[in-house]
Enzyme design. Sequence first.
Site: not given
Ligand code: NAD
Length: 261
Positions: A143, A156
């Site tokens: 991130s 985080y």
């Molecule tokens: P999201 O909430 O859409 O997806 C998260 C996924 O993780 C889902 O499939 C959920 O079921 C799974 N998950 C959560 N807890 C779990 C567990 N205990 N065991 C197994 N699976 C689990 O989120 P996203 O925004 O797509 O985020 C994905 C990654 O991207 C994360 O690591 C997040 O930190 C990172 N990220 C997101 C953003 C953003 O702005 N959305 C920015 C930077 C980084």
Amino acid sequence: MFLKGRTAIVTGSTSGIGLAYARAFAGAGATVVINGFGEAGAIAAIRAELAAASGADAYHDPADMTRGEEVAALVAQAAARTGRVDIVVNNAGIQHVSPIEDFPPEKWDAVIAINLSSAFHVMRAAVPHMKMAGWGRIISTASAHSLVASPNKAAYVAAKHGLVGLSKTVALETAAHGVTVNCISPGYVWTPLVENQILDTMRARGLTREQVIDDVLLAAQPTKKFVTPEQVAALGLFLCRYEAASITGANLSVDGGWTAA
Ligand code: NAD
């Protein structure tokens, strides 16, 4: 179809960025193992979509990323089912927004387990398969918060900084074995994770939804646009190409200029 015959595991891929990675790998012909929570019908529909795109199998493994032994078993299962583990994406992640003095210790533990420790367990289990094959790609969704901090995100920010250190270390350990290990660091991507954060930030800072989007989230992003999940996944797909074989130990930003400031 340059990934035909390869197996790709994506943690946290029933939604958001992980699902975009799964679609990108399937589109290139890989057998994809998805993971994450969700309703059974929705997961079956994703599996069918991925299998149709790749012309190969697509599995769902329900491993809970807070449990190290389930994470290791996810990798072992994928190897047993498909005979190989070529690509892993450590993508599962959660967020919790709270000032440090009110930060619930159980939320700290959960964020560190899912966003950081699960990647350790995946890498530990996957690297022997990759070394044996002489080829592997390990990608972790870090991130912008792996490079800079924001208030109220202690766990985080700590987890994402840690993920970069873990990846650099494993990159050095595997560099001579045809394995690359990199982080991709998105800015704000419109996914359910951000949607929940908007509600938390509205409560924590007493702001309206529009104020959180314009003044908190996109304030940091010079393009004033959300990154898309497909833009993140496209870079992950590139990292699997021969042309990316010399990119290892890197933390690649896809953040609309956020961390340039
Ligand atoms: P999201 O909430 O859409 O997806 C998260 C996924 O993780 C889902 O499939 C959920 O079921 C799974 N998950 C959560 N807890 C779990 C567990 N205990 N065991 C197994 N699976 C689990 O989120 P996203 O925004 O797509 O985020 C994905 C990654 O991207 C994360 O690591 C997040 O930190 C990172 N990220 C997101 C953003 C953003 O702005 N959305 C920015 C930077 C980084």
